[in-house]
Design an enzyme around this catalytic site. Structure first.
Site, short mmCIF file in Angstrom:
data_model
loop_
_atom_site.label_atom_id
_atom_site.label_comp_id
_atom_site.label_asym_id
_atom_site.label_seq_id
_atom_site.Cartn_x
_atom_site.Cartn_y
_atom_site.Cartn_z
N SER A 150 5.17 5.17 8.94
CA SER A 150 4.63 4.93 7.60
C SER A 150 5.66 5.32 6.55
CB SER A 150 3.35 5.74 7.37
OG SER A 150 2.97 5.68 6.01
N LYS A 156 4.63 3.50 17.35
CA LYS A 156 4.74 2.49 16.29
C LYS A 156 5.97 2.78 15.44
CE LYS A 156 1.98 -0.07 12.94
NZ LYS A 156 0.61 -0.30 12.44
N ASN A 172 4.89 6.07 3.54
CA ASN A 172 4.16 6.70 2.44
C ASN A 172 3.95 8.20 2.60
OD1 ASN A 172 3.80 4.18 1.09
ND2 ASN A 172 2.24 3.68 2.62
N THR A 173 4.50 8.79 3.64
CA THR A 173 4.54 10.25 3.80
C THR A 173 6.00 10.65 3.79
OG1 THR A 173 2.50 10.30 5.12
CG2 THR A 173 3.98 12.19 5.31
N ASN A 228 5.71 -1.51 11.53
CA ASN A 228 4.88 -1.12 10.40
C ASN A 228 5.28 -1.92 9.15
OD1 ASN A 228 3.16 0.53 8.72
ND2 ASN A 228 3.44 2.20 10.17
N ASN A 241 0.84 -1.20 0.00
CA ASN A 241 0.00 0.00 0.00
C ASN A 241 0.87 1.25 0.00
OD1 ASN A 241 -0.46 1.95 2.52
ND2 ASN A 241 0.19 -0.06 3.34
N PHE A 251 -1.87 8.15 4.48
CA PHE A 251 -2.69 8.73 5.57
C PHE A 251 -3.97 9.37 5.02
CE2 PHE A 251 0.99 9.65 8.84
CZ PHE A 251 1.12 8.29 9.05
#
Length: 340
Positions: A167, A201, A169-170, A230, A105, A109
């Protein structure tokens, strides 16, 4: 995510995920949280009816909390929620790697903002423990201020709050896991949380020095638990046609790395911090191995896609049998009993 193969697997992954959330948000005749005296465990002053939790990222906006508890989970973690709504990254951004029993993915967010979610979270029936996972907006001028805002708001309704700095993805978000930036973030979050337990996390893609630094900072700033870990940006050998997609990889291929990071953080914290294991957990046997390796709680996400909606209950029931087989009175007695 898709919890029913024949129909939902025929749909694009994110559309299937949305249909799943809608279905679980409707009143359903579900059994409720799986309970057994051997499974009850206490973490950060909270009593978890069983150690099997839903990981953040499944129900980002807290729309189907009761439905997920109805699947047997002892805890549900919603989010990641940001101070302001944001659409996330362009679609497609969610990919099933069916041959690998995995998912990639790059959602970014996507959520409707914490203010919109708070009333749903506050009103949700919670027969188990409810966590809220918070993050920073992609375009935030001050990401640490965003986290402080999120923690302060979430602490009003959550049983615990998780800071998500892991994450992939940021852009730049994972930089907050290191050095002075992490210390500043944890100090701000500690001040904002009041009396609500605070979890952190972390990513699996860490070097030894990073792990030691995170462990020291977490202890110093009174973090109640570390969620390890994660999704990964690494790419083990994969067979799916989507293997080359950018984003975070989760599911079965993450299992070995998640086990290793659990062992690393167990060693680095010396038992001073509660650990929550995530990544590649798809059976009672795997969940039990993580508990014996030092995790007090486990969380699921991607395995639900491939194992179906009964997985949490099957794992909980299986854990009770494994504890009984090995003579443990409860989960706490089994935590960390295997040799590193």
């Amino acid at each position: 995510m898709a919890l029913y193969h024949p129909f939902l697997f025929a749909l694009e992954a994110e559309r299937a995920h949305r249909l799943t959330i809608r279905a679980l948000a409707a009143p359903l005749p579900l059994k409720g949280v799986e309970r057994d005296r051997r499974l009850e465990t206490k973490v950060a002053g909270l009593v978890f009816p069983n150690p099997v939790g839903l990981a953040a990222g499944v129900d980002k906006d807290g729309e189907a909390i009761a439905g997920f508890f109805g699947m047997g989970f002892g805890s549900v973690e919603v989010g990641t929620l940001t101070p302001r709504p944001q659409p996330g990254n362009p679609r497609p951004r969610l990919f099933r790697l069916t041959e690998d029993r995995a998912v990639i993915n790059r959602m970014g967010f996507n959520n409707g903002g914490i203010e919109a979610a708070l009333p749903r979270i506050a009103d949700a029936k919670r027969p188990g423990v409810l966590g809220v996972n918070v993050g920073a907006n992609k375009d935030a001028a001050d990401r640490i201020a965003d986290y402080a805002t999120g923690v302060s708001m979430a602490a009003k309704v959550a049983d615990y709050v998780t800071i998500n700095v892991s994450s992939p993805n940021t852009p730049g978000l994972r930089d907050l896991q290191h050095g002075a930036a992490l210390a500043e973030l944890l100090a701000a979050a500690d001040e904002a949380r009041g009396l609500t337990p605070l979890f952190l996390k972390v990513a699996p893609d860490l070097e030894s020095a990073d792990i030691d630094g995170i462990a020291r900072a977490a202890v110093e700033h009174r973090i109640d638990a570390l969620i390890v870990s994660n999704t990964t940006v690494s790419r083990p050998s994969l067979r799916s046609k989507h293997a080359g997609e950018a984003g975070g990889l989760s599911g079965a291929p993450l299992k070995a790395l998640a086990r290793q990071r659990l062992a690393d953080f167990r060693a680095a914290t010396g038992g001073e911090l509660t650990l929550v294991s995530v990544g590649g957990i798809d059976s009672a046997e795997e969940a039990y191995a993580r508990i014996r390796a030092g995790a007090s709680l486990v969380q699921l996400y991607t395995a639900l896609v491939y194992e179906g909606p009964g997985l949490a209950r099957r794992i909980a029931k299986g854990l009770a049998k494994l504890l009984e087989r090995d003579g443990f009175a409860n989960v706490a007695d089994a935590v960390g009993t295997s040799k590193p």
